[in-house]
Design a protein around this motif. Sequence first.
Motif, PDB file in Angstrom:
ATOM      1  N   ALA A  54       0.799  -1.010   0.165  1.00 30.37           N
ATOM      2  CA  ALA A  54       0.104  -0.108  -0.139  1.00 30.37           C
ATOM      3  C   ALA A  54       0.978   1.357   0.060  1.00 30.37           C
ATOM      4  O   ALA A  54       0.467   2.290  -0.558  1.00 30.37           O
ATOM      5  CB  ALA A  54      -0.888   0.007   1.200  1.00 30.37           C
ATOM      6  N   GLU A  55       2.098   1.162   0.591  1.00 32.77           N
ATOM      7  CA  GLU A  55       2.902   2.188   0.584  1.00 32.77           C
ATOM      8  C   GLU A  55       3.776   2.898  -0.556  1.00 32.77           C
ATOM      9  O   GLU A  55       4.467   3.636  -0.633  1.00 32.77           O
ATOM     10  CB  GLU A  55       3.842   2.066   1.718  1.00 32.77           C
ATOM     11  CG  GLU A  55       4.979   1.106   1.668  1.00 32.77           C
ATOM     12  CD  GLU A  55       4.578  -0.156   2.079  1.00 32.77           C
ATOM     13  OE1 GLU A  55       5.325  -0.990   2.298  1.00 32.77           O
ATOM     14  OE2 GLU A  55       3.324  -0.346   2.570  1.00 32.77           O
ATOM     15  N   GLN A  83       3.809   6.033   8.667  1.00 35.21           N
ATOM     16  CA  GLN A  83       4.450   4.841   9.673  1.00 35.21           C
ATOM     17  C   GLN A  83       5.645   4.064   9.045  1.00 35.21           C
ATOM     18  O   GLN A  83       6.806   3.763   9.778  1.00 35.21           O
ATOM     19  CB  GLN A  83       3.502   3.740  10.319  1.00 35.21           C
ATOM     20  CG  GLN A  83       3.828   3.273  11.416  1.00 35.21           C
ATOM     21  CD  GLN A  83       4.098   3.890  12.520  1.00 35.21           C
ATOM     22  OE1 GLN A  83       3.276   4.828  13.058  1.00 35.21           O
ATOM     23  NE2 GLN A  83       5.139   3.700  13.159  1.00 35.21           N
ATOM     24  N   THR A  84       5.589   3.762   7.839  1.00 37.51           N
ATOM     25  CA  THR A  84       6.657   3.001   7.237  1.00 37.51           C
ATOM     26  C   THR A  84       8.062   3.598   7.338  1.00 37.51           C
ATOM     27  O   THR A  84       8.973   3.245   7.587  1.00 37.51           O
ATOM     28  CB  THR A  84       6.229   2.502   5.784  1.00 37.51           C
ATOM     29  OG1 THR A  84       4.940   1.865   5.885  1.00 37.51           O
ATOM     30  CG2 THR A  84       7.370   1.928   5.087  1.00 37.51           C
ATOM     31  N   GLN A 108      -0.627   9.552   3.895  1.00 36.73           N
ATOM     32  CA  GLN A 108      -1.339   8.414   4.628  1.00 36.73           C
ATOM     33  C   GLN A 108      -0.826   8.037   5.709  1.00 36.73           C
ATOM     34  O   GLN A 108       0.561   7.937   5.924  1.00 36.73           O
ATOM     35  CB  GLN A 108      -1.668   7.450   3.677  1.00 36.73           C
ATOM     36  CG  GLN A 108      -2.515   7.738   2.547  1.00 36.73           C
ATOM     37  CD  GLN A 108      -2.810   6.639   1.394  1.00 36.73           C
ATOM     38  OE1 GLN A 108      -2.123   5.426   1.722  1.00 36.73           O
ATOM     39  NE2 GLN A 108      -3.251   6.745   0.342  1.00 36.73           N
ATOM     40  N   GLN A 109      -1.377   7.369   6.782  1.00 43.14           N
ATOM     41  CA  GLN A 109      -0.783   6.863   8.266  1.00 43.14           C
ATOM     42  C   GLN A 109       0.102   5.791   7.821  1.00 43.14           C
ATOM     43  O   GLN A 109       1.227   5.887   8.479  1.00 43.14           O
ATOM     44  CB  GLN A 109      -2.006   6.513   9.151  1.00 43.14           C
ATOM     45  CG  GLN A 109      -1.268   5.920  10.338  1.00 43.14           C
ATOM     46  CD  GLN A 109      -0.262   6.896  10.944  1.00 43.14           C
ATOM     47  OE1 GLN A 109      -0.778   8.267  11.088  1.00 43.14           O
ATOM     48  NE2 GLN A 109       0.554   6.728  11.672  1.00 43.14           N
ATOM     49  N   THR A 110      -0.337   4.872   6.773  1.00 39.48           N
ATOM     50  CA  THR A 110       0.726   3.719   6.474  1.00 39.48           C
ATOM     51  C   THR A 110       1.745   4.037   6.014  1.00 39.48           C
ATOM     52  O   THR A 110       2.858   3.495   6.382  1.00 39.48           O
ATOM     53  CB  THR A 110      -0.149   2.715   5.576  1.00 39.48           C
ATOM     54  OG1 THR A 110      -0.649   3.431   4.517  1.00 39.48           O
ATOM     55  CG2 THR A 110      -1.432   2.114   6.319  1.00 39.48           C
ATOM     56  N   VAL A 111       1.881   5.085   5.090  1.00 37.48           N
ATOM     57  CA  VAL A 111       3.131   5.482   4.442  1.00 37.48           C
ATOM     58  C   VAL A 111       4.032   6.150   5.665  1.00 37.48           C
ATOM     59  O   VAL A 111       4.996   6.012   5.429  1.00 37.48           O
ATOM     60  CB  VAL A 111       2.885   6.454   3.181  1.00 37.48           C
ATOM     61  CG1 VAL A 111       4.015   7.122   2.791  1.00 37.48           C
ATOM     62  CG2 VAL A 111       1.943   5.861   2.209  1.00 37.48           C
ATOM     63  N   ASP A 147       9.217   3.841  11.040  1.00 35.84           N
ATOM     64  CA  ASP A 147       9.792   2.631  11.049  1.00 35.84           C
ATOM     65  C   ASP A 147      11.248   2.510  10.562  1.00 35.84           C
ATOM     66  O   ASP A 147      12.368   2.092  11.258  1.00 35.84           O
ATOM     67  CB  ASP A 147       9.172   1.233  11.091  1.00 35.84           C
ATOM     68  CG  ASP A 147       7.734   1.615  11.438  1.00 35.84           C
ATOM     69  OD1 ASP A 147       7.629   2.101  12.559  1.00 35.84           O
ATOM     70  OD2 ASP A 147       6.826   0.750  11.268  1.00 35.84           O
TER      71      ASP A 147
END
Length: 828
Positions: free
Chosen positions: A610-611, A663-664, A658-661, A667
């Motif tokens: 998704a990212e 957060q990636t 986006q939160q997923t991007v 991390d």
Amino acid sequence: MSSCFHCNLPVPPGSHWQVTVDAVVQPMCCPGCAAVAQSIVDNGFSDYYRSREGFAATATQDGLIPPELKLYDLPYLQDDTGADASSADAIFLVDGIRCAACVWLIERRLARLPGVQAVNMNATTERLQVSWDRQRCKPSDILTSLREIGYIAYPYDPVRHGAQLDRARKTLFRQLFIAGLSMMQVMMYVLPTYMADAGSMDADIGSLMQWASLLLTLPALLYSAQPFFRGAWVNLKSRTLGMDVPVALGIGAAFIGSVVATVRGTGEVYFDSITMFIFLLLCSRYLELAARRKAASALNTLQHALPASAWAMPGYPDDRTLMLMAASQLREGDVILVRPGEAIAADGIILEGDSAVDLSLLTGESRALHRDVGARLPGGAVNATQPIVVRVTQAARDSTLSILVKLIERAGQGKPQLALWADRVAAWFVGALLLFALVVFCFWQWVDSSRAWPIAIAVLVVSCPCALSLATPTALAAATDRLVRRGILIVRPHVLETLHRATHIIFDKTGTLTAGKPVLRHLETLGGRSRDWCLQLAATLEKSSAHPLGLAIVAAADGVAGIVELAVDAVRHDAGRGLEATIDGLQYRLGSAAFVAELVGTAPTDLAPAEVTPVYLGSSNGWLARFDLADGLRTDARDVIRYFQASGRTVILLSGDQQTVTQTVADELGIATALGESLPDQKLAYVQALQRDGAIVAMVGDGINDAAVLSAADVSFAMGGGTALAQLHADCVLLSGVLASLSEVDVTAAQTLAVIRQNLWWATLYNVIAIPAAALGWLNPWMTGIGMSVSSAVVVLNALRLRRAVRLPVSTQDDGTAIRPLPVASAG
């Protein structure tokens, strides 16, 4: 009888005064009018005579104002740089700045002038920035007010400023030379009296040596000591107490006491101490002047880099005739030829040619970077190799270098809290010192009247408010100069002080921790072909595309050995979906999954994470590959994050992505707190909430979409870039575009504050020890002169250490941007 061209008064018979104005010889009535008119012409203001509605008023010699100042009142010569159309802003050069008291006096006097809105005086660069209301004030009012308190000022001109500094240096050197010569000659007469035993020297010989010392002291007193007496007189006239007051009193009191003792034939004489003190103090001032010139060297370099002219091509492309024109007259759309070795006069785009361009003045990048047709060039960059034709996109006054110079000029005007504190302490210090010297004199007059006079002189001479007032501004100037040379522009004065105290470092993602453009993160093969073959084919298809995703694929292929282009036929672009072409009779598509699936006939079975943004490659025979593209991390991002975490700061990632991007990325960089999908108002609210809880927040963004949160943070940093400079709301601009520069600012902040603390401690400790020692009679006047000079010299030399920078290792691409290397080789 003819009339004077300047003031219209009759020209006396036989007058020979003339001035050539616009190629016409015009008569003048007196040398005053001739001098004024010649100055008007020499400064390029001949338009004054064509646009004036009346003649110049006559005036007495004492009331004359330099013509540049009156001309500056003309509306077309003033810039509307104030907050609104009724306001104006200008930078002036002020001659005769000596200490913090001068700055305090100038700012206080102009602040009381009707119509003046803001005043900032920079003692290091001798520049005065003033904002005023056009309806209530004129520039000549400002500069006349300065003349009334003893300061000569002119509209800022880098050439005049350089000449002014050079004249000041030469004058100071002459005064230093005379003082040194007098000191050595006086010592020749004084030394025998020190070496002779009591009663061994004849009284007449001793008297003769004293009179000779008196005569030899006069040149040092009347010429070399002029700066101290003139400064003290200005201070007393304006009812302020500057550093020159105790110095002038000490020199004057010692000389008067020595003259009285010489005439009477009894008592102590201090001619050797006087000449030594003048010489040593002038040495200190000469060193201070050299330090100020070094501290302003970065700005002077930028000023001289602004080209005065350009070769225009008004008939381009049909007529390639060149016309030399002033750079200030360039406007958007003009076409200019830039020859090798010439600076680009304004921001523009290359129309013809390719060349290597030196951007070292703007970004700190030491290598010349290759630029070809279509590339944007900032004003102030230097063309290094081949002639190029450039279309101007910004007027010269709005070029990147011009804006940079204005920002640097403005950066030096404000004062951080440490400097304001030191100025206040130094001003009170002089008053307390004079009162203390009077008390000491009265005490010793009661205890031992023969020692009262020399001890009072020693107290006046030994004190060093100069070191106290120089401690902070000299260190800040040296640090700022160091950072500008490294491509880091401090716009607000509090940056170093606040960053050093920051508890939270908040980073934006796109354009800050990442490069702000897509790079190939992974290549997944979906058929039987090799990874290199798929990359070769995709790069060949994208050669004709300007899409960012296509450019990322082409860039990835450029970094892989053995890639060759294929023969492509019938390329067709489908906007927003992809492109297709025929190679060796076989049809291929590159683009979105849906677009390629129409040709392949089936949907892809391997979906991308998704990212990332996937780009698919396929043919009528089936699926071939998937290219995963994402915004690439800067190579130095991880090191910068670790640096601030190791220093005890809380690091936060705050992004609108986006939160997923988000957060990636967090991390991968080791950031514990990552907040995605944050709108500008949400970012602002988050920073303000941290501040309410007592946090000191440093915000790092790209400076374009983060204006509100950058302004709200306690200290803010923006990644610089070309014309975006004019839109920045940050306190500091990382012009180099290298994130590691932020670590360098923090290191410089720690070093600068350490030097300031050292300087303040030294100045305070010196005065705490030296003044009581002098009051107790333990120090002779000549010893106090050495002490004061050494104290000032120590402060200046300690501050100049900050100009030496430790270069941080940073890897950059050809465009000067640090980006994570492409991980294609490990993709499978």
